[in-house]
Write an enzyme that holds these catalytic residues in place. Structure first.
Site, short mmCIF file in Angstrom:
data_model
loop_
_atom_site.label_atom_id
_atom_site.label_comp_id
_atom_site.label_asym_id
_atom_site.label_seq_id
_atom_site.Cartn_x
_atom_site.Cartn_y
_atom_site.Cartn_z
N GLU A 98 -53.05 54.53 1.61
CA GLU A 98 -51.71 55.04 1.95
C GLU A 98 -50.74 53.86 2.03
O GLU A 98 -51.15 52.73 2.28
CB GLU A 98 -51.83 55.78 3.30
CG GLU A 98 -50.56 56.22 3.95
CD GLU A 98 -49.79 57.29 3.21
OE1 GLU A 98 -49.41 57.04 2.05
OE2 GLU A 98 -49.55 58.37 3.80
N ASP A 99 -49.47 54.13 1.80
CA ASP A 99 -48.48 53.07 1.93
C ASP A 99 -48.24 52.70 3.40
O ASP A 99 -48.47 51.58 3.82
CB ASP A 99 -47.16 53.43 1.21
CG ASP A 99 -46.56 54.77 1.65
OD1 ASP A 99 -47.17 55.48 2.48
OD2 ASP A 99 -45.48 55.12 1.14
N ASP A 102 -47.05 55.94 9.92
CA ASP A 102 -45.94 55.80 10.86
C ASP A 102 -46.22 56.68 12.08
O ASP A 102 -46.90 56.26 13.01
CB ASP A 102 -44.65 56.18 10.13
CG ASP A 102 -43.40 55.95 10.97
OD1 ASP A 102 -43.46 55.22 11.97
OD2 ASP A 102 -42.34 56.52 10.62
N PHE A 151 -37.20 50.27 8.74
CA PHE A 151 -37.47 51.11 7.58
C PHE A 151 -37.56 50.20 6.38
O PHE A 151 -36.61 49.49 6.05
CB PHE A 151 -36.36 52.15 7.39
CG PHE A 151 -36.70 53.11 6.29
CD1 PHE A 151 -37.44 54.25 6.56
CD2 PHE A 151 -36.31 52.86 4.98
CE1 PHE A 151 -37.80 55.13 5.54
CE2 PHE A 151 -36.67 53.74 3.96
CZ PHE A 151 -37.41 54.88 4.24
N ARG A 164 -38.41 51.24 -5.47
CA ARG A 164 -39.88 51.16 -5.54
C ARG A 164 -40.35 49.94 -6.32
O ARG A 164 -41.43 49.43 -6.11
CB ARG A 164 -40.47 52.42 -6.20
CG ARG A 164 -40.33 53.67 -5.36
CD ARG A 164 -41.21 54.78 -5.93
NE ARG A 164 -40.87 56.10 -5.44
CZ ARG A 164 -41.34 56.63 -4.30
NH1 ARG A 164 -42.16 55.93 -3.54
NH2 ARG A 164 -41.00 57.84 -3.93
P1 5GP Z 1 -46.02 59.72 9.00
O1 5GP Z 1 -46.52 61.13 8.82
O2 5GP Z 1 -47.10 58.74 9.36
O3 5GP Z 1 -44.86 59.63 9.96
O4 5GP Z 1 -45.36 59.40 7.64
C1 5GP Z 1 -45.77 58.41 6.85
C2 5GP Z 1 -45.00 58.47 5.55
O5 5GP Z 1 -43.58 58.38 5.77
C3 5GP Z 1 -45.39 57.25 4.78
O6 5GP Z 1 -46.51 57.53 3.99
C4 5GP Z 1 -44.15 56.97 4.00
O7 5GP Z 1 -44.17 57.73 2.82
C5 5GP Z 1 -43.02 57.45 4.90
N1 5GP Z 1 -42.51 56.30 5.66
C6 5GP Z 1 -42.71 56.00 6.96
N2 5GP Z 1 -42.10 54.87 7.31
C7 5GP Z 1 -41.50 54.42 6.20
C8 5GP Z 1 -40.72 53.25 5.89
O8 5GP Z 1 -40.44 52.36 6.72
N3 5GP Z 1 -40.28 53.12 4.60
C9 5GP Z 1 -40.55 54.05 3.64
N4 5GP Z 1 -40.08 53.83 2.42
N5 5GP Z 1 -41.29 55.15 3.89
C10 5GP Z 1 -41.75 55.33 5.15
MG MG Z 2 -46.60 58.19 2.08
#
Ligand code: 5GP
Ligand code: MG
Length: 181
Positions: A98-99, A102, A151, A164
């Protein structure tokens, strides 16, 4: 134009990804592995990571795309598949790539779905582990970098589908934010 503050340089990303590849290789050894890329954000990380794995590793690749809807601030968020995996994971080791983790909600949902498919094990590898907003208890087994807030964009990560392709990772400060000049 928004303001970009470089947080992680491309050289540092590259060397950390090499280390992660070695770490993952040591963990699984000769065991077959299914590595799953969570699209779209992890696509560059995934392509570098799979090349950083030991060359003799028995690894198959698959891809998923998750989408979340609803209002995060009211806890009404719903996560769904936009694209599911194509591989049968029953009895297999699975590594989810996963990227960013959060709040942890997307990963939590995905891990619950995977568990129903009876894999041998599931582990999580995230380029960035952002702990400040974590809402669910979730362990990132292989973590590239830890960030507490902000972010970020670049190296696969977008803001409204932009940025990206940037090679490093940047903190994005939008227009109109008091911090940007
Ligand atoms: P979660 O369900 O853990 O809150 O969401 C995670 C997803 O939200 C990540 O996989 C990503 O796609 C997006 N996300 C969360 N924080 C960031 C950030 O700082 N930058 C970007 N570009 N995407 C984020
Ligand atoms: Mg994601």
């Amino acid at each position: 134009m928004p303001t970009f503050i470089k947080l992680i340089d491309e050289q540092d990303i590259a060397s950390r990804v090499q280390e992660l590849g070695q770490e993952i290789g040591r963990h699984y050894g000769e065991e077959p592995l299914i590595a799953v890329c969570v699209l779209k954000g992890a696509f560059l990380f995934f392509s570098d990571l799979v090349r950083a794995l030991p060359q003799n590793m028995d690894v198959r690749l698959d891809f998923v795309r998750l989408a979340s809807y609803g209002d995060r601030t009211h806890g009404a968020e719903k996560v769904e598949f936009k694209k599911d995996m194509e591989t049968n994971i029953e009895g297999k080791h699975v590594l989810v790539v996963e990227d960013i983790v959060d709040t942890g909600r997307s990963m939590d949902y995905f891990l619950k779905v995977l568990a129903l498919r009876r894999p041998k094990s599931v582990k999580v590898c995230a380029l960035i582990d952002k702990s400040e907003r974590r809402e669910v208890e979730l362990q990132v087994d292989f973590r590239g970098f830890a960030l507490d807030k902000g972010f970020v964009v670049g190296y696969g990560l977008d803001y409204a589908e932009k940025y990206r392709g940037m090679r490093s990772i940047y903190d994005l400060i939008p227009d109109g934010d008091g911090r940007s000049g």
